[in-house]
Write an enzyme that holds these catalytic residues in place. Structure first.
Site, short mmCIF file in Angstrom:
data_model
loop_
_atom_site.label_atom_id
_atom_site.label_comp_id
_atom_site.label_asym_id
_atom_site.label_seq_id
_atom_site.Cartn_x
_atom_site.Cartn_y
_atom_site.Cartn_z
N HIS A 17 0.84 -1.20 0.00
CA HIS A 17 0.00 0.00 0.00
C HIS A 17 0.88 1.26 0.00
O HIS A 17 0.59 2.23 -0.69
CB HIS A 17 -0.90 0.03 1.25
CG HIS A 17 -1.91 -1.08 1.31
ND1 HIS A 17 -2.16 -1.79 2.46
CD2 HIS A 17 -2.75 -1.57 0.37
CE1 HIS A 17 -3.11 -2.68 2.22
NE2 HIS A 17 -3.48 -2.57 0.97
N LYS A 41 -15.39 -8.15 4.12
CA LYS A 41 -14.22 -8.50 4.95
C LYS A 41 -14.47 -8.23 6.42
O LYS A 41 -15.08 -7.21 6.78
CB LYS A 41 -13.00 -7.66 4.51
CG LYS A 41 -12.46 -8.04 3.14
CD LYS A 41 -11.20 -7.22 2.85
CE LYS A 41 -10.63 -7.52 1.48
NZ LYS A 41 -9.59 -6.55 1.10
N ARG A 90 -2.29 -6.53 -8.21
CA ARG A 90 -1.25 -7.52 -7.94
C ARG A 90 -1.23 -8.63 -8.99
O ARG A 90 -0.19 -9.07 -9.41
CB ARG A 90 -1.46 -8.16 -6.56
CG ARG A 90 -1.11 -7.22 -5.43
CD ARG A 90 -1.58 -7.77 -4.12
NE ARG A 90 -3.01 -8.01 -4.17
CZ ARG A 90 -3.77 -8.33 -3.14
NH1 ARG A 90 -3.23 -8.49 -1.97
NH2 ARG A 90 -5.06 -8.52 -3.29
N SER A 128 -3.18 -8.09 2.88
CA SER A 128 -3.45 -7.87 4.30
C SER A 128 -3.87 -9.18 4.97
O SER A 128 -3.51 -9.46 6.11
CB SER A 128 -4.54 -6.80 4.47
OG SER A 128 -4.02 -5.56 4.04
#
Ligand code: PNS
Length: 165
Positions: A17, A41, A90, A128
């Site tokens: 990040h 999440k 990603r 994360s």
């Protein structure tokens, strides 16, 4: 005045990040890092803790501001009169998810623009969730987060063993 928004859950704020934020800040006049809610999440950190974490990581970069919002991203986009949203990519699996979000956001607000920045190759497979998983098992996350975040993750796991579930 070109304002970009870098939105995310940032739970926790990672070196990936940080890399995207630094690079995005060079492309605009002002980068607003927005801690937002992803209802899919379950978070380890509160919104306030995530704001603090992002501020610590981004301290000293003059054109970056950290905020939080529990709204739609397009509402924040309108509020800030933003020029674009920045998201790190990603892998191809990220792309599918990002394409869906982009489609929904564009249907809600046709002026919405997103810029995808490729993640640093060595960080392309950390997330994360992986950071939390590694930390849970006592693994070394020092190459995935800054020292202050590493400390916050360990403290959180010590104080709230429930987050270990
Ligand atoms: O880091 P994440 O979890 O991939 O970030 C996702 C986030 C927070 C950017 C997304 O869930 C979001 O925009 N949340 C705000 C509510 C919203 O606008 N949802 C609709 C997106 S299609």
């Amino acid at each position: 005045m070109k304002t970009f928004i870098f939105p995310g859950s940032f739970d926790p704020f990672s070196l990936g990040h940080l890399d995207i934020a630094k690079r995005a800040a060079q492309l605009c006049d002002k980068l607003v890092v927005a801690i937002m809610i992803n209802r899919a999440k379950k978070s380890m950190f509160t919104v306030e803790e995530r704001v603090e974490m992002a501020r610590v990581c981004l301290e000293g970069i003059p054109n970056i501001e950290v905020i939080s919002r529990e709204t739609l991203l397009v509402d924040l986009y309108r509020e800030l009169d933003a020029s674009a949203v920045v998201r790190g990519l990603r892998s191809e699996s990220d792309f599918r998810y990002e394409a869906e979000m982009n489609a929904a956001n564009t249907l809600m607000f046709p002026q919405y623009q997103v810029i995808f920045l490729p993640c640093r190759a060595d960080l392309a497979f950390t997330s994360s969730s992986i950071i939390k998983e590694v930390a849970y098992y006592g693994g070394d996350i020092s190459r995935m987060v800054v020292p202050a975040v590493e400390e916050m993750v360990h403290r959180k796991l010590e104080n709230n063993p429930v987050d270990k579930a």
